[in-house]
Scaffold this active site. Sequence first.
Site, PDB file in Angstrom:
ATOM      1  N   CYS A   1      29.708  37.494  28.114  1.00 13.61           N
ATOM      2  CA  CYS A   1      30.163  36.219  27.533  1.00 13.61           C
ATOM      3  C   CYS A   1      29.410  35.855  26.264  1.00 13.61           C
ATOM      4  O   CYS A   1      29.910  35.115  25.425  1.00 13.61           O
ATOM      5  CB  CYS A   1      30.021  35.087  28.541  1.00 13.61           C
ATOM      6  SG  CYS A   1      30.993  35.380  30.012  1.00 13.61           S
TER       7      CYS A   1
ATOM      8  N   HIS B   1      31.329  28.780  24.394  1.00 13.19           N
ATOM      9  CA  HIS B   1      32.029  29.824  25.144  1.00 13.19           C
ATOM     10  C   HIS B   1      32.841  29.134  26.241  1.00 13.19           C
ATOM     11  O   HIS B   1      32.340  28.243  26.922  1.00 13.19           O
ATOM     12  CB  HIS B   1      31.006  30.791  25.748  1.00 13.19           C
ATOM     13  CG  HIS B   1      31.564  31.597  26.859  1.00 13.19           C
ATOM     14  ND1 HIS B   1      32.699  32.360  26.712  1.00 13.19           N
ATOM     15  CD2 HIS B   1      31.174  31.750  28.155  1.00 13.19           C
ATOM     16  CE1 HIS B   1      32.975  32.951  27.866  1.00 13.19           C
ATOM     17  NE2 HIS B   1      32.064  32.589  28.759  1.00 13.19           N
TER      18      HIS B   1
ATOM     19  N   ASN C   1      38.916  32.184  30.786  1.00 18.64           N
ATOM     20  CA  ASN C   1      37.678  32.707  30.203  1.00 18.64           C
ATOM     21  C   ASN C   1      37.949  34.119  29.690  1.00 18.64           C
ATOM     22  O   ASN C   1      38.212  35.026  30.480  1.00 18.64           O
ATOM     23  CB  ASN C   1      36.591  32.715  31.287  1.00 18.64           C
ATOM     24  CG  ASN C   1      35.257  33.254  30.797  1.00 18.64           C
ATOM     25  OD1 ASN C   1      35.169  33.859  29.733  1.00 18.64           O
ATOM     26  ND2 ASN C   1      34.221  33.071  31.591  1.00 18.64           N
TER      27      ASN C   1
END
Length: 336
Positions: free
Chosen positions: A115, A263, A293
């Site tokens: 991530c 993020h 995501n």
Amino acid sequence: MFNSKISGLGYYVPENVVTNDDLSKIMDTNDAWIQERTGIKERRHVVQGDGDTTTTMGVKAAKIAIERSGIDKDDVDFIIFATLSPDYYFPGPGVLVQRDLGIKTVGALDVRNQCSGFVYALSVADQYVKTGMYKNVLVIGSELHSHGLDMTTRGRGVSVIFGDGAGAAIVCREESSDKGILSTHLHSEGEHAEELALIAPGMGKRWVTDILKDNDPEDASYLPHMNGQFVFKNAVVRFSEVIIEGLKANNLEAKDIDMLVPHQANLRISQFIQKKFGLGDDQVFNNIMNYGNTTAASIPIALTEAWEQGKIKSGDLVVLAAFGSGFTWGSVIIRW
Ligand code: UT7
């Protein structure tokens, strides 16, 4: 030393929209749970066989970023590709981008860091440009998660969250002294490596020949594992720390932030950060509702959308921040 800036942005997501209701038909989940816990309404999944891969999506995003930056593809003098879902175990997708874009034999570097991958990749590009080694660095974050998720009730804690897509940026030399990437800040804490991980097919576990011999359909080490609550608790702390670290390094305060692009891990995490820093709805960009995501792709997709929607203007203070598997986390402070 030179300055560096982002001169072009692009993103690509597959056409296939998968809603929460679609998922509830194949596993024990529901729209209310997913929206309440994550903010996600839908995500994109590559349809198997339609040609999209982590690399091809990255290339599509890259072409847009190159065009918008006003350079020619042959002006790209380095490629950095961040992903946790590469087309091949090796080689990484960086060289595939060099091939697919048909550009000269420039260096191609693959970045992991999940991530935080795009933040790490931007940091590397920033350093190369600042030292004068390269003038135009192509930075890509791309993920094809859907082919690797457990789409049964066993995997619902993870599989409802992740989506496919790609984003890209050109980081180039900036002539003015007061604009561009001001600083980047990176961290890791490997103590928690297994709290968010995909263990196989790493070489640390067993001989590959034994794995093949076992051929065990119950072997969940081939599927992503996440200790969600533990990751969540660490995320809110680390996000906050690394944003403060970046601001302090530039003698700035939270009130100076024009746009925070976090993020896209969970809308609740973004909302927590927004509240903690006293930011308004127009100072934090969220699109997790539409894409879930997308790991290394989430920041460049969000940054591109924010820019396309006119939410980032010249002179704005833009802050990027990420946290994820590793654990790794980082921030980027930009004067746009
Ligand atoms: O991007 C990298 C960083 N990632 C993150 O930052 C993610 C951080 N973590 C999270 O976002 C949240 O922890 C999750 C969204 C993953 C999970 O939310 P949660 O509020 O922590 O839920 P939970 O895991 O504690 O699960 C609560 C309940 C459990 O049932 P019981 O044990 O209370 O009966 C789960 O089995 O919800 C159940 N559950 C689900 N129910 C319906 C788990 N997944 C689902 C699902 N649908 N998809």
